[in-house]
Design an enzyme around this catalytic site. Structure first.
Site, PDB file in Angstrom:
ATOM      1  CB  THR A   8      33.608  31.958  43.488  1.00 14.71           C
ATOM      2  OG1 THR A   8      33.287  31.171  44.647  1.00 14.71           O
ATOM      3  CG2 THR A   8      34.572  31.191  42.598  1.00 14.71           C
ATOM      4  CD1 TRP A   9      32.729  38.587  48.428  1.00 11.28           C
ATOM      5  CD2 TRP A   9      31.585  36.968  49.453  1.00 11.28           C
ATOM      6  NE1 TRP A   9      31.819  39.194  49.258  1.00 11.28           N
ATOM      7  CE2 TRP A   9      31.090  38.229  49.901  1.00 11.28           C
ATOM      8  CE3 TRP A   9      31.004  35.808  49.951  1.00 11.28           C
ATOM      9  CZ2 TRP A   9      30.068  38.341  50.837  1.00 11.28           C
ATOM     10  CZ3 TRP A   9      29.981  35.926  50.880  1.00 11.28           C
ATOM     11  CH2 TRP A   9      29.529  37.167  51.306  1.00 11.28           C
ATOM     12  CG  ASP A  37      37.668  29.277  48.328  1.00  4.37           C
ATOM     13  OD1 ASP A  37      38.124  28.472  49.153  1.00  4.37           O
ATOM     14  OD2 ASP A  37      36.804  30.139  48.624  1.00  4.37           O
ATOM     15  CE1 TYR A  42      31.730  32.811  50.291  1.00  4.99           C
ATOM     16  CE2 TYR A  42      32.862  31.874  48.414  1.00  4.99           C
ATOM     17  CZ  TYR A  42      32.885  32.334  49.710  1.00  4.99           C
ATOM     18  OH  TYR A  42      34.066  32.324  50.414  1.00  4.99           O
ATOM     19  CD  GLN A 152      39.259  29.902  52.548  1.00  7.40           C
ATOM     20  OE1 GLN A 152      38.169  30.388  52.812  1.00  7.40           O
ATOM     21  NE2 GLN A 152      39.477  29.205  51.452  1.00  7.40           N
ATOM     22  CE1 TYR A 180      38.127  36.025  54.233  1.00  6.03           C
ATOM     23  CE2 TYR A 180      38.827  34.027  55.365  1.00  6.03           C
ATOM     24  CZ  TYR A 180      38.122  35.217  55.361  1.00  6.03           C
ATOM     25  OH  TYR A 180      37.406  35.604  56.480  1.00  6.03           O
TER      26      TYR A 180
END
Length: 266
Positions: A8-9, A37, A42, A152, A180
């Protein structure tokens, strides 16, 4: 934990995209991409608010990952940050809570906070992000570190440094890794070789790039898809089995590391 999830960046930054962002997790849930995620960083919590809106009424279908900033990762600060995350997400628990990267606070304090949050039922599991193999080795000396669920890290065709030392270390220690940005935020999708491989399998370049990340058998992956169409496209990676010919071609286009490299971050 699900094998393939959604990142969801960048979410929560543009009101014009909110409708697609809210719809994307719904599409993912229908396709079995139940991991979502996100992070307090963010959009200063805005992405978490979008996730909370998207999962309203469907929270039990999702596996939610969020992250605490290093600047908040003292013992009390981690707990306070988690409380804020829970409020924005509209939930009573986070399935996996990560330290976003290592900062100035002692890992002993952060791990103790994670343990307290697990005991209180506010998180189910905890892990770290952007830790190289040396940092993971140091973490092993911290009381309670046996609870580590994953590391991650940035890993894709153009960011293959982890193959030299981090991935072997994690394999030796049976420590799961979560990749990621497996499509490098879209920057590798115009590569000719990648598109040739994708064409042989009748999938998109994004799906082929994600399928390549599966080849080393990492535990988890969180490609980003802002629209339901993108999510459905990414999900096709689960059905792609790259051949030796494919992998050799991609090795020539994106050479593996010949020596140690600093762990990269986005």
């Amino acid at each position: 934990m699900p094998v393939l999830g959604q990142g969801t960046w960048g979410w929560g930054e543009d009101p014009g995209r909110r409708g697609d962002e809210v719809a994307a997790p719904h599409a993912g849930l229908e396709l079995g991409m139940t991991l979502v995620d996100t992070a307090e960083m963010y959009a200063d919590g805005g992405a978490e608010e979008v996730v909370g809106e998207a999962l309203a009424g469907r929270r039990d279908e999702a596996f939610v990952v969020s992250k605490v900033l290093p600047s908040h990762a003292s013992r009390s600060g981690t707990i306070a940050a988690c409380e804020r995350d829970l409020k924005r997400l509209g939930t009573d628990r986070i399935d996996l809570y990560l330290l976003h990267w290592q900062g100035r606070y002692p890992l002993e304090d952060t791990v103790a906070a994670f343990q307290q949050l697990v005991e209180d039922g506010k998180i189910r599991y905890w892990g770290v992000s952007n830790f190289d193999h040396r940092a993971l080795a140091d973490l092993q000396d911290v009381p309670g570190s046996s609870g580590l669920a994953t590391d991650q890290v940035l890993y894709n065709l153009s960011r293959r440094g982890p193959e030299y030392d981090l991935l072997p270390w994690c394999a030796d220690h049976q420590s799961p890794v979560m990749a990621y940005s497996p499509i490098e935020q879209g920057r590798i999708l115009h590569d000719t070789t990648l598109n040739d491989v994708a064409a042989r399998h009748s999938v998109s370049a994004a799906a082929a790039a994600i399928a390549w990340v599966f080849a080393p058998r990492l535990a988890l992956h969180d490609p980003q898809g802002e629209r339901p169409k993108d999510v459905r496209d990414n999900a096709t990676a689960l059905d792609v089995e790259l051949t030796r010919e494919d992998l050799d071609a991609l090795d020539r286009a994106f050479p593996p590391p010949s020596g140690p490299r600093p762990l990269e971050m986005l």
